[in-house]
Scaffold this motif. Structure first.
Motif, PDB file in Angstrom:
ATOM      1  N   LEU A  82       0.699  -1.166  -0.129  1.00 41.48           N
ATOM      2  CA  LEU A  82      -0.062   0.201  -0.185  1.00 41.48           C
ATOM      3  C   LEU A  82       0.973   1.258  -0.051  1.00 41.48           C
ATOM      4  O   LEU A  82       0.600   2.477  -0.534  1.00 41.48           O
ATOM      5  CB  LEU A  82      -0.959   0.104   1.209  1.00 41.48           C
ATOM      6  N   LEU A  85       2.136   1.931  -3.348  1.00 39.72           N
ATOM      7  CA  LEU A  85       1.096   2.316  -4.222  1.00 39.72           C
ATOM      8  C   LEU A  85       0.902   3.918  -4.175  1.00 39.72           C
ATOM      9  O   LEU A  85       0.621   4.448  -5.146  1.00 39.72           O
ATOM     10  CB  LEU A  85      -0.245   1.746  -4.114  1.00 39.72           C
ATOM     11  N   LYS A  86       1.053   4.149  -2.853  1.00 34.50           N
ATOM     12  CA  LYS A  86       0.850   5.638  -2.639  1.00 34.50           C
ATOM     13  C   LYS A  86       1.827   6.350  -3.202  1.00 34.50           C
ATOM     14  O   LYS A  86       1.704   7.508  -3.842  1.00 34.50           O
ATOM     15  CB  LYS A  86       0.772   6.028  -1.025  1.00 34.50           C
ATOM     16  N   LEU A 102      -0.407  -6.036  -4.954  1.00 35.86           N
ATOM     17  CA  LEU A 102      -1.412  -5.848  -3.880  1.00 35.86           C
ATOM     18  C   LEU A 102      -2.630  -7.046  -4.332  1.00 35.86           C
ATOM     19  O   LEU A 102      -2.805  -7.486  -2.934  1.00 35.86           O
ATOM     20  CB  LEU A 102      -2.272  -4.374  -4.213  1.00 35.86           C
ATOM     21  N   ARG A 128      -8.903  -2.077   4.302  1.00 33.72           N
ATOM     22  CA  ARG A 128      -8.238  -1.107   3.438  1.00 33.72           C
ATOM     23  C   ARG A 128      -7.417  -1.364   2.154  1.00 33.72           C
ATOM     24  O   ARG A 128      -7.685  -0.764   1.238  1.00 33.72           O
ATOM     25  CB  ARG A 128      -7.193  -0.378   4.405  1.00 33.72           C
ATOM     26  N   ALA A 129      -6.730  -2.532   2.158  1.00 31.34           N
ATOM     27  CA  ALA A 129      -6.183  -3.125   0.920  1.00 31.34           C
ATOM     28  C   ALA A 129      -7.228  -3.461  -0.179  1.00 31.34           C
ATOM     29  O   ALA A 129      -7.328  -2.942  -1.346  1.00 31.34           O
ATOM     30  CB  ALA A 129      -5.257  -4.154   1.032  1.00 31.34           C
ATOM     31  N   GLU A 132      -8.580   0.035  -1.617  1.00 31.20           N
ATOM     32  CA  GLU A 132      -7.684   0.695  -2.457  1.00 31.20           C
ATOM     33  C   GLU A 132      -7.461  -0.161  -3.736  1.00 31.20           C
ATOM     34  O   GLU A 132      -7.518   0.601  -4.989  1.00 31.20           O
ATOM     35  CB  GLU A 132      -6.237   0.690  -1.935  1.00 31.20           C
ATOM     36  N   LYS A 135     -10.664   0.777  -5.767  1.00 32.72           N
ATOM     37  CA  LYS A 135     -10.797   1.893  -6.411  1.00 32.72           C
ATOM     38  C   LYS A 135      -9.819   1.995  -7.481  1.00 32.72           C
ATOM     39  O   LYS A 135     -10.188   2.614  -8.304  1.00 32.72           O
ATOM     40  CB  LYS A 135     -10.087   2.995  -5.077  1.00 32.72           C
ATOM     41  N   LEU A 136      -8.682   1.430  -7.598  1.00 33.09           N
ATOM     42  CA  LEU A 136      -7.840   1.373  -8.595  1.00 33.09           C
ATOM     43  C   LEU A 136      -8.058   0.717  -9.722  1.00 33.09           C
ATOM     44  O   LEU A 136      -7.848   1.023 -10.857  1.00 33.09           O
ATOM     45  CB  LEU A 136      -6.250   0.817  -8.098  1.00 33.09           C
TER      46      LEU A 136
END
Length: 143
Positions: A82, A85-86, A102, A128-129, A132, A135-136
């Motif tokens: 994560l 990714l950020k 991920l 959370r993973a 994300e 969303k991606l």
């Protein structure tokens, strides 16, 4: 010789005469000629005590401390992905390999621990993973 318990070996009183008139006593069999390969009876091969699957299952069971260590290490890997990714999003160079890392980190099997607080924390990291990742993937489909 006579074995008497755990004390050791003692000399027996000698051979006893055969009982009765014509009874058959102990007799050593007369040696027969050497047996050739055709006379040898077949012997079944010795099989393994456990199959490979059983050994793998035994390795996977592990102690509670080992399961906890594996769960924490898995959560650390998810957090590292994560973070990567950020950094990739901020740098503008997010690639499909980042999403694959991920996905693999989230799909990795999680060992159950007996600590409810740790389980809750691990659930939050996984959630959370997954958010994300979703969303991606949605952003990738829209583009």
């Amino acid at each position: 010789m006579k074995v008497t318990g755990t004390g050791g070996v003692s000399q027996a009183s000698g051979a006893r005469p055969a009982r009765g008139g014509g009874g058959e006593g102990f007799r050593v069999a007369a040696p027969q000629g050497a047996s050739g390969p055709s006379q040898v009876s077949s012997v079944a091969g010795a099989g393994p005590v456990m199959g490979v699957e059983a050994l793998i299952a035994l390795q996977e069971v592990g102690s509670p401390l080992e399961r906890r260590r594996r769960s924490v290490a898995r959560a650390g890997r998810i957090l590292d992905v994560l973070e990567g990714l950020k950094v990739a999003l901020l740098g503008g160079d997010l690639g499909p390999g980042d999403l694959d890392r991920l996905r693999r980190a989230v799909r990795e099997e999680r060992a159950a621990t007996e600590d409810p607080r740790l389980e809750g924390l691990l659930d939050e990291i996984e959630s959370r993973a997954m958010v994300e990742l979703a969303k991606l993937e949605m952003a990738g489909r829209a583009a």
